[in-house]
Design a protein around this motif. Structure first.
Motif, PDB file in Angstrom:
ATOM      1  N   SER A 286       0.844  -1.192   0.000  1.00  0.00           N
ATOM      2  CA  SER A 286       0.000   0.000   0.000  1.00  0.00           C
ATOM      3  C   SER A 286       0.880   1.241   0.000  1.00  0.00           C
ATOM      4  O   SER A 286       1.996   1.219   0.530  1.00  0.00           O
ATOM      5  CB  SER A 286      -0.898   0.018   1.237  1.00  0.00           C
ATOM      6  OG  SER A 286      -1.662  -1.155   1.344  1.00  0.00           O
ATOM      7  N   LEU A 314      -4.096  -2.506   0.921  1.00  0.00           N
ATOM      8  CA  LEU A 314      -3.963  -3.559  -0.078  1.00  0.00           C
ATOM      9  C   LEU A 314      -3.316  -4.783   0.563  1.00  0.00           C
ATOM     10  O   LEU A 314      -2.640  -4.666   1.589  1.00  0.00           O
ATOM     11  CB  LEU A 314      -3.112  -3.066  -1.254  1.00  0.00           C
ATOM     12  CG  LEU A 314      -3.754  -1.985  -2.133  1.00  0.00           C
ATOM     13  CD1 LEU A 314      -2.722  -1.401  -3.096  1.00  0.00           C
ATOM     14  CD2 LEU A 314      -4.940  -2.542  -2.903  1.00  0.00           C
ATOM     15  N   TRP A 348      -4.228  -9.943  -8.098  1.00  0.00           N
ATOM     16  CA  TRP A 348      -5.108  -8.867  -7.652  1.00  0.00           C
ATOM     17  C   TRP A 348      -6.271  -8.648  -8.623  1.00  0.00           C
ATOM     18  O   TRP A 348      -7.086  -7.772  -8.430  1.00  0.00           O
ATOM     19  CB  TRP A 348      -4.325  -7.555  -7.503  1.00  0.00           C
ATOM     20  CG  TRP A 348      -3.467  -7.519  -6.276  1.00  0.00           C
ATOM     21  CD1 TRP A 348      -3.198  -8.527  -5.406  1.00  0.00           C
ATOM     22  CD2 TRP A 348      -2.768  -6.376  -5.781  1.00  0.00           C
ATOM     23  NE1 TRP A 348      -2.376  -8.108  -4.410  1.00  0.00           N
ATOM     24  CE2 TRP A 348      -2.084  -6.786  -4.600  1.00  0.00           C
ATOM     25  CE3 TRP A 348      -2.630  -5.071  -6.203  1.00  0.00           C
ATOM     26  CZ2 TRP A 348      -1.288  -5.920  -3.850  1.00  0.00           C
ATOM     27  CZ3 TRP A 348      -1.833  -4.199  -5.463  1.00  0.00           C
ATOM     28  CH2 TRP A 348      -1.174  -4.622  -4.299  1.00  0.00           C
TER      29      TRP A 348
END
Length: 461
Positions: A286, A314, A348
């Protein structure tokens, strides 16, 4: 053939000189001459065996520079809403030094200085004018300098069919420090018409986390509104501002890359290559100063700037895989077609396609122009949420539009000048080539950018 020719020459010359000698003197002299000729022939064979063309004949120096600018309306620093204006100037020196016939040391050192309206809004309240996501703040976060130095060593085998490389790099910026190391192996087969390579690298990064200014008073569950930061500021909208914020406890990020390459000359005018790259990242993925705004939380403002509800969250791991290929077609002595395609996938949820074509056109012995076009499209990451689309109940969220769904077009043109005789000189350096390129990039969002690059190659006299 060289041995036989040497023997014949020596014997012939010997016969001419020995015609008037008696028989025994002739025999003795011929034996001596034969042994001498054999010794010279053996020396010739040894010289043929030990002669090698140097991998790099002389020291080469490259100076590369670029000017980059971008703009848009979806700044991640201000939660997907705000200016993305940024300019960057980069200068890099690459020096390749032949250590001997087989070994080359390459030093790559570069500095990049940028000013960013977007990053300036990490603290939007330190400027003289009212805070606004579409206006750059004049504070310290509006500019920064990135520096990198990389050392690479390569060793080529005597037959030049095996190349071993190793490298070490260090990079630094105001909010992170990185050390990288790696190596590779390249093998050539089929009279150097086939090439296979493998390389691996490790990058160890450490963040110095910098958070949005309005969140800092709330660290470790503190009552931020009682902090001095808010004492002289008026909150409008939701006056009971209560963000979700905790500092990251682990500020490390490690990246591991593994790449495979295959290149083949397919014909007199055709060359192709394939590449596979695997990347594993672990740690803080992140970006600490990128804000997120929740759809289920009332908005709070100071001046014209919306206060963050949280920062980007994240997962702490990511696996990427990219596979691509190149095909170069030498149409004739004037035109070459260079094509490229790559497919990308990660865990992701991003899938992307890249296609590129470049058309070098040789105008003369010294000048080549090469127009190019690149198309790119990608799907959105599973965790991407636009401005005020994330929910406070979500585990992961980001409003970084680099992770959104979009497509982009890039048009470019370049021109190169080559002088193999290096008639122009600067000190002891002969100018071998100049390359200048310009690219214009546009997404189907509001984002656009342009870059102009220049490269100068020198060789040491």
């Amino acid at each position: 053939m060289e041995v036989k020719q040497a023997e014949v020459v020596v014997v012939i010359n010997g016969d001419v000189k020995l015609q008037k000698m008696n028989f025994f003197k002739k025999i003795g002299s011929l034996v001596l001459l034969f042994l001498t000729a054999t010794g010279y022939a053996q020396q010739d064979q040894d010289s043929v065996k030990t002669y090698k063309k140097r991998v790099l004949e002389t020291t080469e120096v490259d100076f590369l520079t670029s000017y980059y600018s971008q703009d848009g309306d979806n700044a991640a620093v201000s939660g997907g809403l705000g200016t993305e204006e940024l300019t960057d100037i980069t200068g890099t020196f690459v020096v390749a030094i032949p250590l001997n016939d087989d070994d080359v040391l390459t030093i790559d050192a570069g500095v990049s200085a940028y000013t960013s309206a977007s990053s300036s809004n990490v603290d939007p309240f330190d400027g003289a004018q009212p805070a606004d996501p579409f206006v750059a703040s004049s504070g310290a976060s509006s500019s920064d300098t990135w520096a990198n130095i990389t050392g690479a060593y390569s060793h080529s085998s005597d037959d030049r069919n095996t190349i071993v490389t190793g490298k070490l790099s260090v990079s630094s910026e105001y909010d992170y420090f990185s050390v990288g190391f790696g190596g590779g192996l390249t093998k050539l087969f089929n009279e150097k018409n086939t090439e296979v390579s493998i390389n691996a690298n490790v990058y160890l990064d450490t963040w110095n986390s910098i958070y949005p200014t309005e969140l800092r008073p709330f660290a470790s569950g503190a009552n931020g509104l009682a902090n001095g930061f808010f004492s002289n500021k008026t909150i409008t909208g939701n006056a009971n501002y209560d963000p979700v914020f905790e500092k990251f406890t682990d500020e490390s990020r490690n990246s591991y890359t593994l790449g495979f390459g295959f290149s083949q000359i397919l014909g007199k005018n055709l060359q192709g290559s394939l590449a596979l790259d695997l990347v594993k990242q672990q740690g803080l993925l992140s970006t600490p100063f990128q804000r997120v705004y929740f759809a289920d939380v009332a908005d709070s403002f100071i001046e014209n700037f919306q206060l963050a509800d949280a920062i980007e969250q994240l997962p702490d791991s990511r696996f990427k895989i990219a596979a691509g290929g190149r095909l170069n077609w030498f149409v004739n002595e004037t035109i070459v077609v260079r094509s490229y395609y790559r497919y990308y996938n990660d865990d992701w949820g991003i899938r992307s396609h890249t296609a590129n074509v470049e058309l070098p056109i040789k105008l003369s012995d010294k000048f080549t122009v090469y127009p190019s076009y690149r198309f790119y499209e990608q799907s959105a990451a599973d965790y991407f949420k636009g401005y005020e689309e994330a929910l406070s109940t979500d585990t992961f969220y980001t409003s970084d539009y680099d992770l959104s769904e979009y497509s982009a077009n890039q048009f470019g043109v370049g021109i190169s000048y080559t002088d193999i005789f290096t008639t122009m000189h600067i000190w002891k350096l002969g100018l071998k080539s100049i390359d200048v390129k310009f690219y214009k990039y546009d997404r189907d969002t509001t984002f656009s950018s342009s870059i102009i690059t220049a490269g100068f190659k020198f060789v040491m006299d």
